[in-house]
Scaffold this motif. Sequence first.
Motif, PDB file in Angstrom:
ATOM      1  N   HIS A 200       0.847  -1.194   0.000  1.00 32.21           N
ATOM      2  CA  HIS A 200       0.000   0.000   0.000  1.00 32.21           C
ATOM      3  C   HIS A 200       0.878   1.238   0.000  1.00 32.21           C
ATOM      4  N   LYS A 201       0.595   2.168  -0.910  1.00 24.38           N
ATOM      5  CA  LYS A 201       1.326   3.433  -0.970  1.00 24.38           C
ATOM      6  C   LYS A 201       0.653   4.471  -0.083  1.00 24.38           C
ATOM      7  N   TYR A 202       1.460   5.265   0.609  1.00 26.50           N
ATOM      8  CA  TYR A 202       0.927   6.336   1.443  1.00 26.50           C
ATOM      9  C   TYR A 202       1.924   7.484   1.463  1.00 26.50           C
ATOM     10  N   VAL A 213       3.854  -3.048   3.681  1.00 24.48           N
ATOM     11  CA  VAL A 213       3.125  -4.307   3.559  1.00 24.48           C
ATOM     12  C   VAL A 213       1.838  -4.207   4.364  1.00 24.48           C
ATOM     13  N   VAL A 214       0.737  -4.692   3.791  1.00 22.19           N
ATOM     14  CA  VAL A 214      -0.552  -4.679   4.492  1.00 22.19           C
ATOM     15  C   VAL A 214      -1.154  -6.072   4.471  1.00 22.19           C
ATOM     16  N   ALA A 215      -2.226  -6.250   5.242  1.00 28.09           N
ATOM     17  CA  ALA A 215      -2.909  -7.546   5.307  1.00 28.09           C
ATOM     18  C   ALA A 215      -3.561  -7.888   3.970  1.00 28.09           C
ATOM     19  N   ARG A 216      -3.767  -9.153   3.725  1.00 28.74           N
ATOM     20  CA  ARG A 216      -4.335  -9.599   2.453  1.00 28.74           C
ATOM     21  C   ARG A 216      -5.745  -9.067   2.217  1.00 28.74           C
ATOM     22  N   ASP A 217      -6.473  -8.798   3.295  1.00 29.46           N
ATOM     23  CA  ASP A 217      -7.838  -8.300   3.134  1.00 29.46           C
ATOM     24  C   ASP A 217      -7.920  -6.779   3.158  1.00 29.46           C
ATOM     25  N   ASP A 218      -6.767  -6.099   3.149  1.00 30.69           N
ATOM     26  CA  ASP A 218      -6.772  -4.632   3.149  1.00 30.69           C
ATOM     27  C   ASP A 218      -7.303  -4.139   1.811  1.00 30.69           C
ATOM     28  N   PRO A 219      -8.367  -3.317   1.803  1.00 31.21           N
ATOM     29  CA  PRO A 219      -8.947  -2.862   0.525  1.00 31.21           C
ATOM     30  C   PRO A 219      -8.001  -1.993  -0.290  1.00 31.21           C
ATOM     31  N   ASP A 220      -7.004  -1.392   0.349  1.00 35.21           N
ATOM     32  CA  ASP A 220      -6.051  -0.548  -0.363  1.00 35.21           C
ATOM     33  C   ASP A 220      -4.805  -1.305  -0.791  1.00 35.21           C
ATOM     34  N   GLY A 221      -4.711  -2.578  -0.448  1.00 30.75           N
ATOM     35  CA  GLY A 221      -3.526  -3.362  -0.783  1.00 30.75           C
ATOM     36  C   GLY A 221      -3.521  -3.804  -2.242  1.00 30.75           C
ATOM     37  N   MET A 222      -2.350  -3.758  -2.856  1.00 30.16           N
ATOM     38  CA  MET A 222      -2.165  -4.238  -4.227  1.00 30.16           C
ATOM     39  C   MET A 222      -1.271  -5.473  -4.157  1.00 30.16           C
TER      40      MET A 222
END
Length: 336
Positions: A200-202, A213-222
Amino acid sequence: MQQIIGGGGPPASGEVRFLTVGEESAGQRLDNYLLRVLKGVPKTHVYRIIRSGEVRVNKGRAAVDTRVTEGDVVRLPPVRVAAPAPAGTPAAPAREFPVVFEDDHLLAIDKPAGVAVHGGSGVSFGVIEQLRQARPAARLLELVHRLDRETSGILLVAKKRSALTGLQDQFRDRETGKTYLALVSGTWPVSRKVIDQPLHKYLLADGERRVKVVARDDPDGMRAITLVKVRQHWPAAAGRPAFSLLEVTIKTGRTHQIRVHLASQGHPIAGDDKYGDFELNRQLQKAGLKRMFLHAWRLRVTHPALGEALELHSDLPPELAGFVRGLGPSPAQPRA
């Protein structure tokens, strides 16, 4: 030539523009066409306005992979683009770069670290602007893909529109093989061969871009997939940690993907000033490593005109090769 109907230059807020596709852009995907036209507009925003239907081609909705043809009229919704350079701003200096491969269709250069691939975000000019100045007779020179400013190695430049669209399609459809050499701290486990973690970019408070790195269910994750092969190990010695030289192949092309994925495993890239071990980096500077140890070493593509497999290599630049030599001989090659 591309024609802007209803005025040129950066549009004011609230202004709709209509672009007529010129011969030089015919056959290009709509997303790639707009990314070139809308310099200064975030890539995510370009995709958003296409998918929302705000971009129209000949008054109809179009998909990101729609091919534009000469004479198509593309409607653009109001967007803010980067302002043109002020009058009197000096042009980019002409510069050639070491050539890895060149023919009538494409150019592969060996980009040095510390040079941006294009101007923008506080950088007046980059590789592509300098190449255009050095080759004024070239009809077209366009970046096929990008490398981080701090990364060295193979960079592809298209010399024909057909080569640009063909190669960009290969990159987008994951039909290329991009392998980097990265030196990381610690002993990378030989059995750890795949990293499949969303990114996820921020933005930081000062506006600087970061990735995590984000969780697999993060809506903003690619989704991001990185393949890792251990090339060499060096054990800890003389007050320094162990190091591992890795061959890293990316199956997706996310921003800072390799840097974030390796750091997330507890093995940051040596010299990485964004995601690395900052105390170790200070020690490495004193030992002679004054840049990030990440190098675009091998690139496999299909030649866009000949249809033949093309494998390009770029040796480690002297500053990286010298640092590796300074680590001394490594033990026997790791086994998978």
